[in-house]
Design an enzyme around this catalytic site. Structure first.
Site, PDB file in Angstrom:
ATOM      1  N   ASP A  88       0.835  -1.193   0.000  1.00 13.98           N
ATOM      2  CA  ASP A  88       0.000   0.000   0.000  1.00 13.98           C
ATOM      3  C   ASP A  88       0.876   1.250   0.000  1.00 13.98           C
ATOM      4  OD1 ASP A  88      -2.006   1.834   0.239  1.00 13.98           O
ATOM      5  OD2 ASP A  88      -3.047   0.788   1.847  1.00 13.98           O
ATOM      6  N   ASP A  89       0.848   1.995  -1.081  1.00 22.99           N
ATOM      7  CA  ASP A  89       1.605   3.255  -1.198  1.00 22.99           C
ATOM      8  C   ASP A  89       3.113   3.044  -1.296  1.00 22.99           C
ATOM      9  OD1 ASP A  89      -0.941   4.236  -0.805  1.00 22.99           O
ATOM     10  OD2 ASP A  89      -0.458   5.503   0.904  1.00 22.99           O
TER      11      ASP A  89
ATOM     12  N   CYS B  44      -5.939   4.108  -3.291  1.00 29.09           N
ATOM     13  CA  CYS B  44      -6.177   2.723  -2.863  1.00 29.09           C
ATOM     14  C   CYS B  44      -7.419   2.044  -3.463  1.00 29.09           C
ATOM     15  CB  CYS B  44      -6.322   2.666  -1.349  1.00 29.09           C
ATOM     16  SG  CYS B  44      -4.908   3.315  -0.459  1.00 29.09           S
TER      17      CYS B  44
ATOM     18  N   ARG C 180      -7.548  -1.037  -6.238  1.00 24.09           N
ATOM     19  CA  ARG C 180      -7.872  -2.408  -5.829  1.00 24.09           C
ATOM     20  C   ARG C 180      -9.068  -2.953  -6.617  1.00 24.09           C
ATOM     21  NH1 ARG C 180      -5.326  -2.888  -0.508  1.00 24.09           N
ATOM     22  NH2 ARG C 180      -3.896  -1.154  -0.742  1.00 24.09           N
TER      23      ARG C 180
ATOM     24  N   LYS D  10      -5.520  -5.740   3.826  1.00 22.66           N
ATOM     25  CA  LYS D  10      -6.464  -4.619   3.721  1.00 22.66           C
ATOM     26  C   LYS D  10      -7.363  -4.782   2.503  1.00 22.66           C
ATOM     27  CE  LYS D  10      -6.172   0.101   2.065  1.00 22.66           C
ATOM     28  NZ  LYS D  10      -5.413   1.341   1.990  1.00 22.66           N
TER      29      LYS D  10
ATOM     30  N   HIS E 292     -10.618  -2.743   1.662  1.00 23.74           N
ATOM     31  CA  HIS E 292     -10.958  -1.392   1.196  1.00 23.74           C
ATOM     32  C   HIS E 292     -11.869  -1.351  -0.029  1.00 23.74           C
ATOM     33  CE1 HIS E 292      -9.385   3.023   1.455  1.00 23.74           C
ATOM     34  NE2 HIS E 292     -10.652   2.864   1.807  1.00 23.74           N
TER      35      HIS E 292
ATOM     36  N   SER F 244      -8.354   1.548   5.163  1.00 26.28           N
ATOM     37  CA  SER F 244      -6.997   2.024   5.427  1.00 26.28           C
ATOM     38  C   SER F 244      -6.710   2.150   6.918  1.00 26.28           C
ATOM     39  CB  SER F 244      -6.767   3.383   4.763  1.00 26.28           C
ATOM     40  OG  SER F 244      -6.682   3.220   3.379  1.00 26.28           O
TER      41      SER F 244
ATOM     42  N   HIS G 140       1.548   2.279   4.049  1.00 27.05           N
ATOM     43  CA  HIS G 140       0.595   3.389   4.176  1.00 27.05           C
ATOM     44  C   HIS G 140       0.743   3.955   5.587  1.00 27.05           C
ATOM     45  CE1 HIS G 140      -3.325   5.374   4.464  1.00 27.05           C
ATOM     46  NE2 HIS G 140      -3.568   5.129   3.188  1.00 27.05           N
TER      47      HIS G 140
ATOM     48  N   ASP H  95      -0.275  -0.620  -4.788  1.00 26.00           N
ATOM     49  CA  ASP H  95      -1.576  -0.124  -5.254  1.00 26.00           C
ATOM     50  C   ASP H  95      -1.525   1.287  -5.845  1.00 26.00           C
ATOM     51  OD1 ASP H  95      -1.210   1.249  -2.833  1.00 26.00           O
ATOM     52  OD2 ASP H  95      -3.331   1.176  -2.312  1.00 26.00           O
ATOM     53  N   ASN H  96      -0.464   2.040  -5.491  1.00 26.82           N
ATOM     54  CA  ASN H  96      -0.278   3.394  -6.065  1.00 26.82           C
ATOM     55  C   ASN H  96       1.074   3.897  -5.591  1.00 26.82           C
ATOM     56  OD1 ASN H  96      -2.697   3.898  -3.684  1.00 26.82           O
ATOM     57  ND2 ASN H  96      -0.765   4.975  -3.394  1.00 26.82           N
TER      58      ASN H  96
ATOM     59  N   LYS I 151       1.487   9.560  -5.214  1.00 20.78           N
ATOM     60  CA  LYS I 151       0.088   9.183  -4.961  1.00 20.78           C
ATOM     61  C   LYS I 151      -0.874  10.343  -5.202  1.00 20.78           C
ATOM     62  CE  LYS I 151      -2.858   7.523  -1.178  1.00 20.78           C
ATOM     63  NZ  LYS I 151      -2.903   6.903   0.158  1.00 20.78           N
TER      64      LYS I 151
HETATM   65 MG    MG Z   1      -2.609   3.014  -1.464  1.00 25.41          MG
END
Ligand code: MG
Length: 481
Positions: free
Chosen positions: A49-50, A89, A93, A146, A148, A171, A249, A301-302, A322
């Protein structure tokens, strides 16, 4: 005596033929089971994540140590031009899960997963997820991490094709209750370590909350242990494991063994723990002799959340991070691994998490979702052979707006969201054109020099917009600004 011997010989011969026909091998596993196994490899998706494009050793980071991911990349394929379908996010996803741009699957923003529980609130149940497709073709399906894509019962993973779920539903910075502002604290002291009590995030098993607030110090550790247990429990049967980590994240948390290890600070500690997690999972596959029967994909994811300064990652040479449709927001570090099957090397071909649907369908012998438009290409010819990627184009959507297009080396922006975060969005008076292979950082706008390229890309964007049939939920829910 002679006839008895002949009869015995014939019976023996018949038994040989019978076993051959059944194809039993020396270890007692039938060949048909073996072929089934070969035809249906396990699939594991590890999704950070991130995590930025420049955060791994094998993607050029000079201070974060990632020996396990570096080894994974050298044994597998490292993709340097691999994209997510949104720079945040939830829509990212949703695109991974469905093989469709978020505008088609109804999940264009995180707010749709949280703020609209009555009219939207989650990935629409009529969407077909990777888990549903793989379950249909005989896979056991599990998610650890996660989600989300909606936290109400009807949207939880167990309602979207997963047999089991362990993780947090959204998150790790949501449900903030008191405590100091995170970015202000980081600016005061880069070694700031958050308190778990300030984040009332639930930890769930299937549909039940089992801990609240979740002890985020041990999330990565417990996700790893849970994933290993899932692999061991399903070793004899094809499985799909989706492991969307909560880290890196913010708020950043690492377990005790990893805190203070990295010269990159807490962010480096967190990424090094994620690297160790990947190592533990690949080691488990090797020990169980599942390594040659399992495709493992690692991605993010980003891009990095740059406004958190040292607690955010790095996009390396890519522009921004992001929340933006620059490369730093949507190009992610991606590795495919399947010893003995994947041709090791570095791939410069275009690929996307959107392509998991078509690729996994091909690998698993499944069936693509029908009666809907997909934005997914089968990458198996690149992974297992020497074919070129069938993906030649990428569209850069954010919320419900199309900002840019990539086709071959060219990228054309018609809108952009500048700076380090969710900066102000601007409609460009004149589109901006970048040659990404010669100008990886999107520094030099060459629109005036190549008017034919601008015209052709604008035409492709128009055609794409005409081809989009937004999910009906998109029409029912106001689009968040
Ligand atoms: Mg993310």
């Amino acid at each position: 005596m002679r006839s008895t011997l002949v009869a015995f010989f014939l019976i023996w011969l018949e038994l040989i033929c019978l076993y051959s026909a059944e194809g039993f091998s020396a270890n007692g596993v039938s060949e048909s089971e073996g072929m089934n196994r070969e035809a249906k490899p396990n699939i594991i998706v590890i999704f950070c994540d991130d995590l930025g494009w420049g955060d791994l050793g094998c993607f050029g980071n000079p201070t974060i140590r990632t020996p396990n991911l570096d080894r994974m990349a050298s044994e597998g394929q490292k993709w340097t031009q691999f994209y997510v379908a949104a720079p945040v996010c939830t829509p990212s996803r949703a695109a991974l899960m469905t093989g469709r741009y978020p505008i088609r699957n109804g999940m264009t923003s995180a707010k749709r997963a949280v703020l609209f529980p009555d009219s939207g609130g989650g990935l629409p149940p009529d969407e077909i997820t990777l888990a549903e497709m793989l379950k249909e073709t005989g896979y056991a399906t599990g998610i650890v991490g996660k989600w989300h894509l909606g936290h109400l019962p009807q949207y939880l993973p167990t309602s979207q094709g997963f047999d089991s779920y362990f993780g947090i539903p959204y998150s790790n910075d949501m449900d903030k209750i008191g405590g100091p502002g995170y970015s202000a604290e980081v600016r005061k002291d880069t070694s700031y370590y958050p308190e778990i009590e300030h984040y009332n995030v639930p930890l769930m098993r299937n549909t039940q909350i089992i801990e609240r607030p979740a002890d985020q110090n041990t999330l990565t550790k417990r996700y790893t242990e849970e994933s290993i247990r899932f692999i061991e429990d399903h070793a004899a049967h094809p499985f799909f494991l989706y492991l969307p980590h909560s880290m890196p994240h913010i708020p950043l948390f690492a377990s005790e063994n990893f805190r203070g290890r990295s010269s990159r600070g807490l962010y480096g500690d967190v990424v090094e723990e994620l690297d160790a997690s990947v190592g533990a999972i690949l080691d488990t596959l090797r020990e169980l002799k599942l390594d040659t029967k399992t495709l493992v994909v690692f991605s993010s994811d980003n891009g990095p959340w740059l406004s958190y300064e040292t607690h955010g990652g790095s996009a390396g040479p890519l522009r921004a991070g992001k929340g933006t449709t620059f490369e730093g927001g949507m190009r992610v570090p991606t590795i495919f691994w399947w010893p003995g099957k994947i041709q090791p090397g570095t791939k410069q071909d275009l690929g996307s998490t959107l392509d998991f649907m078509a690729t996994f369908t091909a690998i698993a012998g499944g069936e693509l979702p029908e009666n809907r438009k997909l934005d997914s290409f089968d990458l198996s010819g690149v992974l297992f052979g020497d074919q070129e990627s069938p993906r030649k184009t990428m569209f850069y959507w954010t919320n419900a707006k199309l900002h840019a297009i990539r086709s071959g080396p060219w990228k054309l922006h018609v809108k952009m969201r500048e700076a380090v975060n969710y900066g102000k969005e601007s409609e460009l008076g004149k589109p901006e054109l970048y040659h990404l292979e010669k100008d990886i950082s999107e520094k030099y706008n060459v629109a005036d020099k190549y008017p034919e390229a601008v015209e052709s890309l604008l035409k492709s964007m128009d055609e794409h917009l005409l081809d989009i049939d937004p999910h009906e939920d998109m029409l029912a829910i106001p689009i968040p600004k």
